[in-house]
Design a protein around this motif. Sequence first.
Motif, PDB file in Angstrom:
ATOM      1  N   GLY A 147      30.753 -35.099 -28.655  1.00  0.00           N
ATOM      2  CA  GLY A 147      30.655 -34.102 -27.592  1.00  0.00           C
ATOM      3  C   GLY A 147      30.608 -34.742 -26.217  1.00  0.00           C
ATOM      4  N   SER A 148      29.806 -35.771 -26.058  1.00  0.00           N
ATOM      5  CA  SER A 148      29.699 -36.450 -24.764  1.00  0.00           C
ATOM      6  C   SER A 148      31.021 -37.101 -24.373  1.00  0.00           C
ATOM      7  CB  SER A 148      28.595 -37.520 -24.826  1.00  0.00           C
ATOM      8  OG  SER A 148      27.338 -36.932 -25.073  1.00  0.00           O
ATOM      9  N   PHE A 149      31.690 -37.703 -25.353  1.00  0.00           N
ATOM     10  CA  PHE A 149      32.950 -38.375 -25.081  1.00  0.00           C
ATOM     11  C   PHE A 149      34.013 -37.371 -24.637  1.00  0.00           C
ATOM     12  CE2 PHE A 149      37.084 -40.039 -26.425  1.00  0.00           C
ATOM     13  CZ  PHE A 149      37.085 -41.271 -25.775  1.00  0.00           C
ATOM     14  N   LEU A 150      34.155 -36.275 -25.368  1.00  0.00           N
ATOM     15  CA  LEU A 150      35.152 -35.265 -25.000  1.00  0.00           C
ATOM     16  C   LEU A 150      34.861 -34.683 -23.618  1.00  0.00           C
ATOM     17  CD1 LEU A 150      35.587 -33.318 -28.374  1.00  0.00           C
ATOM     18  CD2 LEU A 150      37.087 -35.070 -27.407  1.00  0.00           C
ATOM     19  N   ARG A 151      33.588 -34.416 -23.334  1.00  0.00           N
ATOM     20  CA  ARG A 151      33.225 -33.857 -22.032  1.00  0.00           C
ATOM     21  C   ARG A 151      33.584 -34.825 -20.900  1.00  0.00           C
ATOM     22  NH1 ARG A 151      28.640 -32.835 -23.307  1.00  0.00           N
ATOM     23  NH2 ARG A 151      27.467 -34.599 -22.453  1.00  0.00           N
ATOM     24  N   ARG A 152      33.287 -36.103 -21.125  1.00  0.00           N
ATOM     25  CA  ARG A 152      33.589 -37.099 -20.092  1.00  0.00           C
ATOM     26  C   ARG A 152      35.097 -37.196 -19.854  1.00  0.00           C
ATOM     27  NH1 ARG A 152      34.903 -39.157 -16.461  1.00  0.00           N
ATOM     28  NH2 ARG A 152      34.478 -41.232 -15.586  1.00  0.00           N
ATOM     29  N   GLN A 153      35.883 -37.170 -20.922  1.00  0.00           N
ATOM     30  CA  GLN A 153      37.332 -37.240 -20.765  1.00  0.00           C
ATOM     31  C   GLN A 153      37.859 -35.998 -20.048  1.00  0.00           C
ATOM     32  OE1 GLN A 153      38.843 -40.138 -21.612  1.00  0.00           O
ATOM     33  NE2 GLN A 153      36.748 -40.718 -22.128  1.00  0.00           N
TER      34      GLN A 153
ATOM     35  N   ALA B   6      45.189 -32.170 -31.569  1.00  0.00           N
ATOM     36  CA  ALA B   6      45.603 -31.299 -30.476  1.00  0.00           C
ATOM     37  C   ALA B   6      44.749 -31.537 -29.236  1.00  0.00           C
ATOM     38  CB  ALA B   6      45.522 -29.834 -30.913  1.00  0.00           C
ATOM     39  N   VAL B   7      43.440 -31.668 -29.424  1.00  0.00           N
ATOM     40  CA  VAL B   7      42.539 -31.926 -28.299  1.00  0.00           C
ATOM     41  C   VAL B   7      42.838 -33.295 -27.691  1.00  0.00           C
ATOM     42  CG1 VAL B   7      40.133 -32.342 -27.661  1.00  0.00           C
ATOM     43  CG2 VAL B   7      40.714 -30.410 -29.140  1.00  0.00           C
ATOM     44  N   ALA B   8      43.072 -34.300 -28.545  1.00  0.00           N
ATOM     45  CA  ALA B   8      43.374 -35.644 -28.053  1.00  0.00           C
ATOM     46  C   ALA B   8      44.646 -35.645 -27.214  1.00  0.00           C
ATOM     47  CB  ALA B   8      43.509 -36.607 -29.228  1.00  0.00           C
ATOM     48  N   THR B   9      45.639 -34.868 -27.639  1.00  0.00           N
ATOM     49  CA  THR B   9      46.884 -34.779 -26.867  1.00  0.00           C
ATOM     50  C   THR B   9      46.636 -34.124 -25.522  1.00  0.00           C
ATOM     51  OG1 THR B   9      48.211 -34.658 -28.894  1.00  0.00           O
ATOM     52  CG2 THR B   9      49.222 -33.835 -26.871  1.00  0.00           C
ATOM     53  N   THR B  10      45.869 -33.033 -25.509  1.00  0.00           N
ATOM     54  CA  THR B  10      45.563 -32.341 -24.253  1.00  0.00           C
ATOM     55  C   THR B  10      44.795 -33.245 -23.299  1.00  0.00           C
ATOM     56  OG1 THR B  10      45.530 -30.181 -25.315  1.00  0.00           O
ATOM     57  CG2 THR B  10      44.332 -30.384 -23.230  1.00  0.00           C
ATOM     58  N   LEU B  11      43.837 -33.991 -23.826  1.00  0.00           N
ATOM     59  CA  LEU B  11      43.020 -34.867 -22.981  1.00  0.00           C
ATOM     60  C   LEU B  11      43.723 -36.175 -22.648  1.00  0.00           C
ATOM     61  CD1 LEU B  11      39.493 -34.394 -24.620  1.00  0.00           C
ATOM     62  CD2 LEU B  11      40.490 -33.203 -22.652  1.00  0.00           C
TER      63      LEU B  11
ATOM     64  N   HIS C  53      41.934 -41.995 -29.251  1.00  0.00           N
ATOM     65  CA  HIS C  53      42.268 -41.003 -30.273  1.00  0.00           C
ATOM     66  C   HIS C  53      41.660 -41.411 -31.619  1.00  0.00           C
ATOM     67  CE1 HIS C  53      45.701 -38.213 -31.889  1.00  0.00           C
ATOM     68  NE2 HIS C  53      44.585 -38.072 -32.582  1.00  0.00           N
ATOM     69  N   ASP C  54      41.847 -42.671 -31.993  1.00  0.00           N
ATOM     70  CA  ASP C  54      41.292 -43.149 -33.258  1.00  0.00           C
ATOM     71  C   ASP C  54      39.764 -43.122 -33.235  1.00  0.00           C
ATOM     72  OD1 ASP C  54      43.769 -43.514 -34.411  1.00  0.00           O
ATOM     73  OD2 ASP C  54      43.886 -45.643 -33.913  1.00  0.00           O
ATOM     74  N   TYR C  55      39.188 -43.371 -32.074  1.00  0.00           N
ATOM     75  CA  TYR C  55      37.736 -43.337 -31.949  1.00  0.00           C
ATOM     76  C   TYR C  55      37.206 -41.929 -32.235  1.00  0.00           C
ATOM     77  CZ  TYR C  55      33.102 -43.738 -29.813  1.00  0.00           C
ATOM     78  OH  TYR C  55      31.745 -43.728 -29.583  1.00  0.00           O
ATOM     79  N   VAL C  56      37.872 -40.923 -31.688  1.00  0.00           N
ATOM     80  CA  VAL C  56      37.475 -39.537 -31.922  1.00  0.00           C
ATOM     81  C   VAL C  56      37.543 -39.215 -33.417  1.00  0.00           C
ATOM     82  CG1 VAL C  56      38.259 -37.148 -31.621  1.00  0.00           C
ATOM     83  CG2 VAL C  56      37.996 -38.642 -29.632  1.00  0.00           C
ATOM     84  N   LEU C  57      38.622 -39.643 -34.056  1.00  0.00           N
ATOM     85  CA  LEU C  57      38.761 -39.391 -35.494  1.00  0.00           C
ATOM     86  C   LEU C  57      37.646 -40.087 -36.279  1.00  0.00           C
ATOM     87  CD1 LEU C  57      42.631 -39.795 -35.932  1.00  0.00           C
ATOM     88  CD2 LEU C  57      41.342 -37.670 -35.837  1.00  0.00           C
ATOM     89  N   SER C  58      37.299 -41.305 -35.868  1.00  0.00           N
ATOM     90  CA  SER C  58      36.283 -42.054 -36.601  1.00  0.00           C
ATOM     91  C   SER C  58      34.916 -41.400 -36.515  1.00  0.00           C
ATOM     92  CB  SER C  58      36.199 -43.492 -36.071  1.00  0.00           C
ATOM     93  OG  SER C  58      35.573 -43.544 -34.794  1.00  0.00           O
ATOM     94  N   LEU C  59      34.634 -40.704 -35.411  1.00  0.00           N
ATOM     95  CA  LEU C  59      33.328 -40.082 -35.231  1.00  0.00           C
ATOM     96  C   LEU C  59      33.075 -38.933 -36.203  1.00  0.00           C
ATOM     97  CD1 LEU C  59      33.047 -40.090 -31.328  1.00  0.00           C
ATOM     98  CD2 LEU C  59      31.731 -41.480 -32.943  1.00  0.00           C
ATOM     99  N   VAL C  60      34.151 -38.374 -36.753  1.00  0.00           N
ATOM    100  CA  VAL C  60      33.974 -37.300 -37.745  1.00  0.00           C
ATOM    101  C   VAL C  60      34.377 -37.770 -39.140  1.00  0.00           C
ATOM    102  CG1 VAL C  60      34.254 -35.461 -36.047  1.00  0.00           C
ATOM    103  CG2 VAL C  60      36.254 -36.328 -37.271  1.00  0.00           C
TER     104      VAL C  60
ATOM    105  N   PRO D  75      42.054 -43.531 -39.167  1.00  0.00           N
ATOM    106  CA  PRO D  75      42.962 -43.626 -38.013  1.00  0.00           C
ATOM    107  C   PRO D  75      44.330 -43.061 -38.361  1.00  0.00           C
ATOM    108  CG  PRO D  75      41.830 -45.700 -38.397  1.00  0.00           C
ATOM    109  CD  PRO D  75      41.547 -44.828 -39.585  1.00  0.00           C
ATOM    110  N   ARG D  76      45.043 -42.693 -37.339  1.00  0.00           N
ATOM    111  CA  ARG D  76      46.389 -42.160 -37.554  1.00  0.00           C
ATOM    112  C   ARG D  76      47.275 -43.229 -38.188  1.00  0.00           C
ATOM    113  NH1 ARG D  76      48.209 -42.318 -32.777  1.00  0.00           N
ATOM    114  NH2 ARG D  76      46.433 -43.632 -32.262  1.00  0.00           N
ATOM    115  N   PRO D  77      48.122 -42.861 -39.151  1.00  0.00           N
ATOM    116  CA  PRO D  77      48.983 -43.854 -39.791  1.00  0.00           C
ATOM    117  C   PRO D  77      50.065 -44.338 -38.841  1.00  0.00           C
ATOM    118  CG  PRO D  77      49.559 -41.642 -40.533  1.00  0.00           C
ATOM    119  CD  PRO D  77      48.298 -41.507 -39.717  1.00  0.00           C
TER     120      PRO D  77
END
Length: 281
Positions: free
Chosen positions: A18-24, A80-85, A92-99, A103-105
Amino acid sequence: MSEDGARDDGRQQRQELGSFLRRQRERLDRTAYGLPPAGRGRAVGLRREEVSYLSGVSVTWYTWLEQGRDINPSRQVLDAVATTLRLTDAEHDYVLSLVGLAPRPATRADAVDIAPAQVQRFLDALDEHPAYALAPDWGIAGWNKAYERLYPGVATTAGENRNLLWLVFTDPSVRSLLDDWDDTSRRFLAEFRAEAGPRLSDPRYRDLISRLRAASVDFDTRWNEHGVGGFVSRERVFRHPELGRLVFEHHQLRPSDHLDLQLVVYVADAETRRRFARTKD
């Protein structure tokens, strides 16, 4: 780990997401999205509802993401959010790792014909230890003088054929140089296949594999065996036509700022180092 500990870890990761997305979101230039200034003429920072609209995600769902709520966002939503931001690949891979998502292939192999200057300087600094850089398709993108002393053909081979797999399976001088050609060629092909799997639709890979199948019966046979394996550091023995038996330890490195390259280093034993020292220019 206890159940409470697992819940605490999950909570911390959701809060970090949440903090990371908000900052971006807050650092984005509104004009780059064709949006008018926000309150008090602010040109920087998107609103939550703007991100949700551009991502095709509900405002409530995106708000919960930033709030660190206990939800399970899908890869599609996060992509989709990573693309928008406009996140970088690493972000992008960091966001995926948090949940807990992988990582994307990899999809395509970037053309790397020449190693970056800093990588070449590193190879040169290894001095008496033969070393080279491999591109994603195993093209040899750089090497040092010690590697050229071990295998002079690397400097004279045409660029389109300066590929490790191509040389191992088609160059007779490489076959005679390798003390254990049968084992090494199988290992190399298994490592290549493991790395190439996500990229087999890439024209660079299709062309290389097609050419090798046509040029080498050994390659064609072993490709059909579908061997897959990872890299293992090990002893390597070479039969050099002038220097005789040479012994090395075989290691692999990846520069953190060029993960698409793998650096292969042969660490010479004492006797091999002495022999190499006598052949320096």
